[in-house]
Write a protein that holds these residues in place. Structure first.
Motif, PDB file in Angstrom:
ATOM      1  N   LYS A 100      33.788  35.304  28.939  1.00  0.00           N
ATOM      2  CA  LYS A 100      34.492  34.301  29.907  1.00  0.00           C
ATOM      3  C   LYS A 100      35.877  33.658  29.107  1.00  0.00           C
ATOM      4  N   PRO A 101      36.963  34.403  29.034  1.00  0.00           N
ATOM      5  CA  PRO A 101      38.260  34.085  28.596  1.00  0.00           C
ATOM      6  C   PRO A 101      38.777  32.982  29.664  1.00  0.00           C
ATOM      7  N   LEU A 102      38.571  32.880  30.845  1.00  0.00           N
ATOM      8  CA  LEU A 102      39.011  32.133  31.824  1.00  0.00           C
ATOM      9  C   LEU A 102      38.225  30.862  32.258  1.00  0.00           C
ATOM     10  N   ARG A 103      38.787  30.030  32.883  1.00  0.00           N
ATOM     11  CA  ARG A 103      38.202  28.886  33.324  1.00  0.00           C
ATOM     12  C   ARG A 103      37.186  29.337  34.492  1.00  0.00           C
ATOM     13  N   TYR A 104      37.821  30.187  35.556  1.00  0.00           N
ATOM     14  CA  TYR A 104      37.402  30.947  36.435  1.00  0.00           C
ATOM     15  C   TYR A 104      38.070  32.153  36.838  1.00  0.00           C
ATOM     16  N   SER A 105      37.086  32.974  37.276  1.00  0.00           N
ATOM     17  CA  SER A 105      37.548  34.390  37.445  1.00  0.00           C
ATOM     18  C   SER A 105      36.668  35.262  38.826  1.00  0.00           C
ATOM     19  N   ASP A 106      36.682  36.331  39.031  1.00  0.00           N
ATOM     20  CA  ASP A 106      35.971  37.123  39.824  1.00  0.00           C
ATOM     21  C   ASP A 106      34.589  36.937  39.491  1.00  0.00           C
ATOM     22  N   PHE A 107      34.460  36.627  38.246  1.00  0.00           N
ATOM     23  CA  PHE A 107      32.771  36.741  37.676  1.00  0.00           C
ATOM     24  C   PHE A 107      32.294  35.586  37.202  1.00  0.00           C
ATOM     25  N   ASN A 108      32.919  34.499  37.110  1.00  0.00           N
ATOM     26  CA  ASN A 108      32.476  33.145  36.520  1.00  0.00           C
ATOM     27  C   ASN A 108      33.378  32.008  37.134  1.00  0.00           C
TER      28      ASN A 108
ATOM     29  N   ASN B  85      29.244  40.884  45.965  1.00  0.00           N
ATOM     30  CA  ASN B  85      30.522  41.755  45.418  1.00  0.00           C
ATOM     31  C   ASN B  85      30.361  41.649  43.832  1.00  0.00           C
ATOM     32  N   ALA B  86      30.207  40.274  43.219  1.00  0.00           N
ATOM     33  CA  ALA B  86      30.161  40.438  41.883  1.00  0.00           C
ATOM     34  C   ALA B  86      29.092  41.083  41.309  1.00  0.00           C
ATOM     35  N   LEU B  87      27.844  40.894  41.959  1.00  0.00           N
ATOM     36  CA  LEU B  87      26.620  41.740  41.191  1.00  0.00           C
ATOM     37  C   LEU B  87      26.864  43.500  41.597  1.00  0.00           C
ATOM     38  N   ARG B  88      27.580  43.744  42.681  1.00  0.00           N
ATOM     39  CA  ARG B  88      27.934  45.250  42.734  1.00  0.00           C
ATOM     40  C   ARG B  88      28.808  45.634  41.786  1.00  0.00           C
ATOM     41  N   GLU B  89      29.809  44.938  41.259  1.00  0.00           N
ATOM     42  CA  GLU B  89      30.548  45.415  40.508  1.00  0.00           C
ATOM     43  C   GLU B  89      30.200  45.485  39.128  1.00  0.00           C
ATOM     44  N   GLN B  90      29.160  44.553  38.639  1.00  0.00           N
ATOM     45  CA  GLN B  90      28.758  44.581  37.507  1.00  0.00           C
ATOM     46  C   GLN B  90      27.879  45.741  37.427  1.00  0.00           C
ATOM     47  N   LYS B  91      27.000  45.990  38.242  1.00  0.00           N
ATOM     48  CA  LYS B  91      26.230  47.103  38.385  1.00  0.00           C
ATOM     49  C   LYS B  91      26.925  48.439  38.182  1.00  0.00           C
TER      50      LYS B  91
END
Length: 362
Positions: A122-130, A140-146
């Motif tokens: 988590k290098p960013l304060r916010y992103s597509d995933f956090n 969508n986030a879960l799909r990309e992680q998978k």
């Protein structure tokens, strides 16, 4: 220098090719046109949406192999640079590696490191995933992680990142993802934009014209659903002062026509920086509402211009930012003029092409 740009995202490679050609380089762009966006290319690698589309594309690629060799530089838009399974991308990567000069990996969008690092380190304060320390759990986030973590696609990304000669990041976010892991080979170069000639005329409008492009499949993931709600609230609260334009999953040429004449573009709520579409808008004197965090200006060494309406990833921040512009028309005019200057200063396609040439020659 003979250069092959392989794959496409949002017209990055075609615009870069135009800049490189203006500097006397021999450039070929091979891509699928970025799916329905249908950007220009020299070699068409579009996969037909039929039962035998994959086999047809493979057959075309094998016929094209003699045209994909003897380049000084091959640059990949992504580790999945072809519309084929990762195993085939790996085989074609090895062919390209053995039959060309330097291999460059683009860090321009969705890939294993973007997914993994923003879900773990988590290098960013916010992103597509956090959001801060909280990992996003939307569909969508879960799909990309998978799709990327612990998969052949992810392993392909790792293979190419370790094997290639350089990694080039087009946004601060992607640089922040790759640079700590590959400090010796990661370089940041801004996205290339071809300025308008002559420059756009910046004239006031009777209403605040707001434009938003919606990709229905990725609206929640990119935050455009939230931005659209904020814009519609503003339009409902100030119907005589606000005009909202919405483009849904249209080809780039139509998208550009619908965008022209706007004051503001809403794009990518979870970004630190403007990507290709808002940069294309900014060259037209349209204000980007989205990512304009301090890190964006710092990596560009920009200490004067602040043309981006930076908002936090929530509806109230978007609404409040738009309302400030609505009530300060002089600020709108200034930010529109500064948007054009910003593109000329940092994203001019010839200037960016020179930075790429410097990288290629190292």
């Amino acid at each position: 220098m003979k250069i092959l740009l392989l794959g496409e995202y949002s017209n990055v490679h075609w615009t870069l090719a135009e800049g490189l050609r203006s500097l006397g380089q021999d450039v070929t762009v091979a891509s699928n046109g970025d799916f329905w966006k249908d950007y220009p290319r020299d070699i068409n690698l579009k996969r037909m949406p039929t039962k035998w589309g994959g086999i047809s594309l493979l057959a075309r690629l094998f016929r094209l192999l003699p045209k994909l060799r003897d380049y000084d530089v091959v640059q990949l838009i992504n580790p999945m640079f072809l519309e084929l399974k990762s195993e085939w991308n790996a085989r074609f990567y090895q062919y390209l590696r053995h039959n060309n000069g330097k291999m460059i990996l683009g860090a321009y969008g969705m890939d294993y490191y973007w997914v993994h690092e923003n879900s773990t380190r988590k290098p960013l304060r916010y992103s597509d995933f956090n959001f801060g320390d909280e990992v996003r759990t939307d569909e969508n986030a879960l799909r990309e992680q998978k799709d990327w973590i612990g998969t052949p696609k992810g392993r392909l990304n790792e293979l190419i990142a370790h094997d290639c000669d350089a990694i080039v990041a087009g946004l601060y976010e992607y640089w922040a993802t790759y640079q700590p892991l590959f400090p010796e080979k990661t370089t940041f170069i801004p996205f290339p934009i071809k300025p308008l000639d002559p420059p756009p005329a910046i004239v006031p409008h009777d209403k605040l014209r707001i434009f938003i492009g919606i990709n229905k499949k990725r609206s929640a993931y990119k935050g455009t659903d939230i931005m659209l709600r904020a814009a519609r609230r503003l339009e409902a609260d100030y119907p005589e002062k606000v005009e909202l334009r919405v483009a849904e999953s249209v080809p780039f040429a139509q998208y550009r026509e619908m965008m022209n004449g706007s004051d503001i573009i809403l794009d990518q709520l979870y970004s630190y920086t403007p990507s290709m579409n808002p940069l294309e808008a900014m060259k037209r004197g349209i204000i980007c509402c989205g990512g304009g965090e301090p890190e964006n200006y710092e990596i560009l060494h920009e200490t004067e211009l602040r043309p981006i309406l930076n908002v936090q990833p929530n509806e109230e921040s978007v609404y409040d930012g738009l309302r400030v512009l609505l009530t300060h028309p002089n600020l709108v005019m200034q930010m529109r003029r500064d948007s054009v200057r910003y593109i000329e200063r940092h994203h001019d396609y010839k200037k960016v092409a020179r930075q790429y040439l410097e990288l290629y020659r190292k």
